[in-house]
Design a protein around this motif. Structure first.
Motif, mmCIF file in Angstrom:
data_model
loop_
_atom_site.group_PDB
_atom_site.id
_atom_site.type_symbol
_atom_site.label_atom_id
_atom_site.label_comp_id
_atom_site.label_asym_id
_atom_site.label_seq_id
_atom_site.Cartn_x
_atom_site.Cartn_y
_atom_site.Cartn_z
ATOM 1 N N MET A 1 0.794 -1.161 -0.125
ATOM 2 C CA MET A 1 -0.006 -0.021 0.107
ATOM 3 C C MET A 1 0.894 1.308 -0.156
ATOM 4 O O MET A 1 1.816 1.511 0.698
ATOM 5 C CB MET A 1 -0.861 0.025 1.047
ATOM 6 N N GLU A 6 -1.671 5.057 3.267
ATOM 7 C CA GLU A 6 -1.644 4.510 4.483
ATOM 8 C C GLU A 6 -1.885 5.971 5.403
ATOM 9 O O GLU A 6 -2.716 5.794 6.396
ATOM 10 C CB GLU A 6 -0.272 4.205 4.890
ATOM 11 N N GLU A 7 -1.639 7.055 4.866
ATOM 12 C CA GLU A 7 -1.758 8.152 5.607
ATOM 13 C C GLU A 7 -3.345 8.381 5.661
ATOM 14 O O GLU A 7 -4.116 8.681 6.629
ATOM 15 C CB GLU A 7 -1.035 9.306 5.156
ATOM 16 N N PHE A 9 -5.561 6.227 5.521
ATOM 17 C CA PHE A 9 -6.268 5.300 6.233
ATOM 18 C C PHE A 9 -6.277 5.621 7.715
ATOM 19 O O PHE A 9 -7.286 5.398 8.470
ATOM 20 C CB PHE A 9 -5.612 3.866 6.135
ATOM 21 N N LEU A 10 -5.082 6.166 8.073
ATOM 22 C CA LEU A 10 -5.020 6.592 9.694
ATOM 23 C C LEU A 10 -5.812 7.810 9.839
ATOM 24 O O LEU A 10 -6.575 7.763 10.874
ATOM 25 C CB LEU A 10 -3.365 6.932 9.941
ATOM 26 N N GLU A 11 -5.807 8.691 9.013
ATOM 27 C CA GLU A 11 -6.846 9.765 9.286
ATOM 28 C C GLU A 11 -8.437 9.370 9.176
ATOM 29 O O GLU A 11 -9.092 9.931 10.210
ATOM 30 C CB GLU A 11 -6.455 10.680 7.965
ATOM 31 N N LEU A 13 -9.489 6.573 10.022
ATOM 32 C CA LEU A 13 -9.842 5.847 11.337
ATOM 33 C C LEU A 13 -9.963 6.748 12.269
ATOM 34 O O LEU A 13 -10.932 6.648 13.256
ATOM 35 C CB LEU A 13 -8.858 4.596 11.306
ATOM 36 N N TRP A 46 -9.038 -0.752 5.571
ATOM 37 C CA TRP A 46 -7.779 -0.925 5.090
ATOM 38 C C TRP A 46 -7.509 -1.638 3.784
ATOM 39 O O TRP A 46 -6.909 -1.347 2.961
ATOM 40 C CB TRP A 46 -6.841 -1.516 6.328
ATOM 41 N N LYS A 47 -8.260 -2.771 3.826
ATOM 42 C CA LYS A 47 -8.277 -3.561 2.552
ATOM 43 C C LYS A 47 -8.796 -2.868 1.459
ATOM 44 O O LYS A 47 -8.179 -3.066 0.161
ATOM 45 C CB LYS A 47 -9.068 -4.885 3.004
ATOM 46 N N SER A 48 -10.100 -2.345 1.611
ATOM 47 C CA SER A 48 -10.668 -1.794 0.708
ATOM 48 C C SER A 48 -10.470 -0.182 0.159
ATOM 49 O O SER A 48 -10.972 0.045 -0.854
ATOM 50 C CB SER A 48 -12.339 -2.148 0.687
#
Lengths: 165, 194
Positions: A1, A6-7, A9-11, A13, A46-48
């Protein structure tokens, strides 16, 4: 990824953890299951995320993935199979309540009990309504028409208020 | 009580819990665990297929080594039988979508219903595609193995007992697990449409 995803995703979540947790709380039978569900939602997001097409707002998509994940747990052949290893990077901590909070906690417990009494379709509608989403968005997430949401919400709201009385 | 008040109660649950994300490690951990879960799922889905594939060299070994024509025939018949089993299992597992792929909740429910209906059909007919085609293979191998009298009857009884057990376990899975799920899914879909 990629790092950028990744950033995101973190934001994502971080911004939606409260909403995800509220929905998981309704579907879970206990605290452990809630943590499992929250983690499962995080995995699915994360996966999608790389395949997110952008045909809805990111927050709408998060609600959809969260609800589908919670419903999937209900419709598993072996529901009580423990999910997997608990992630160390997601910590849940209960905040100690003061005496003034007792009433508030009771009201929360009653609201959850009333929502849990509803069938899944109504449960989802109510939760999205309480999340303050417009009917159009609720219709998009649940797969019924906007009109259907409006008619149904009227009935469900009545049921909920009666239960809370 | 007003909607506003209700929303306030709804949102206040987060006042009593703290969800802390360790952003330094979260991506790495999710990535690692996601891969391990994926591996487990694939492994579980493939277990029966791996067993069937593993049986092929065993059958070839019997066919090659056993002097009896009947045992050789039985062992060779195992090949089409094992291919049938693998085909049935692969076909049944094909098309299972991931939870994040559905455009809405209703689509998810409908897909789950059709998945469990396929599973039910597969398990309901296990006698016809799993047990019955295997019986002539085993019968030929047993008859060609030189067993006679009581030993042959004993081996036959074990085969029949095992077959019954397989069918019964699958029947119970359908009755106790799959059918209640199908019923609940149907009723959920109905409530969405009502």
């Amino acid at each position: 990824m990629e790092v950028a995803i990744e950033e995101v995703f973190l934001e994502l979540l971080g911004d939606n953890k409260a909403q995800i947790s509220r929905i998981c709380s309704v579907y879970a039978q206990d605290e452990d299951e809630k943590k499992d569900l929250f983690q499962e939602v995080a995995f699915n997001l994360w996966k999608s995320l790389p395949s997110f097409k952008g045909n809805s707002a990111l927050s709408t998509w998060v609600y959809r993935v969260t609800l589908n994940t919670c419903m999937q747990a209900r419709f598993k052949v072996n529901r009580h199979e423990s999910a997997h290893v608990r992630l160390k990077s997601i910590h849940f901590e209960s905040i100690k309540q003061s005496d003034d909070d007792t009433g508030k906690q009771e009201r929360i417990a009653l609201l959850y009990t009333c929502i849990r009494k509803l069938n899944d379709a109504d449960k989802n509608l109510v939760m999205l309504f309480l999340e303050d989403l417009p009917y159009k968005e609720i219709a998009f997430i649940t797969g019924v028409t906007e009109n259907h949401v409006a008619v149904r919400m009227k009935r469900v709201r009545e049921k909920l208020f009666n239960c809370l009385k | 009580m007003q909607d506003k008040e209700l929303r306030k109660i709804w949102e206040s649950i987060n006042e009593f819990e703290l969800i802390d994300l360790d952003k330094e490690n979260l991506n790495r951990e999710v990535k690692e665990h996601s891969a391990s879960i994926e591996k487990k799922i694939v492994g579980r889905n493939r277990l029966e297929i791996i067993v069937a594939v593993f049986m092929m060299p065993v059958a070839a070994f019997i066919a090659y080594l056993h002097p009896s024509f009947l045992a050789k025939t039985g062992a060779l018949l195992m090949f089409p039988y094992l291919f049938l089993v693998i085909y049935k299992l692969l076909a049944a597992r094909k098309g299972r979508k991931r939870v994040e792929e559905f455009s809405d909740n209703l689509e998810f429910l409908k897909h789950s219903l059709s998945y469990y209906q396929n599973e039910k059909q597969l398990l309901d007919t296990v006698f016809y595609w799993y047990v019955l085609p295997c019986i002539p293979c085993v019968a030929f191998i047993l008859l060609g193995s030189g067993l006679s009298g009581f030993k042959l009857v004993y081996a036959g009884a074990i085969t029949i007992g095992m077959s019954y057990l397989i069918v019964r376990i699958n029947q119970l899975t359908v009755e106790r697990k799959i059918e209640p799920l199908i019923k609940r899914l149907k009723s959920e879909i109905e409530t969405y449409n009502s």
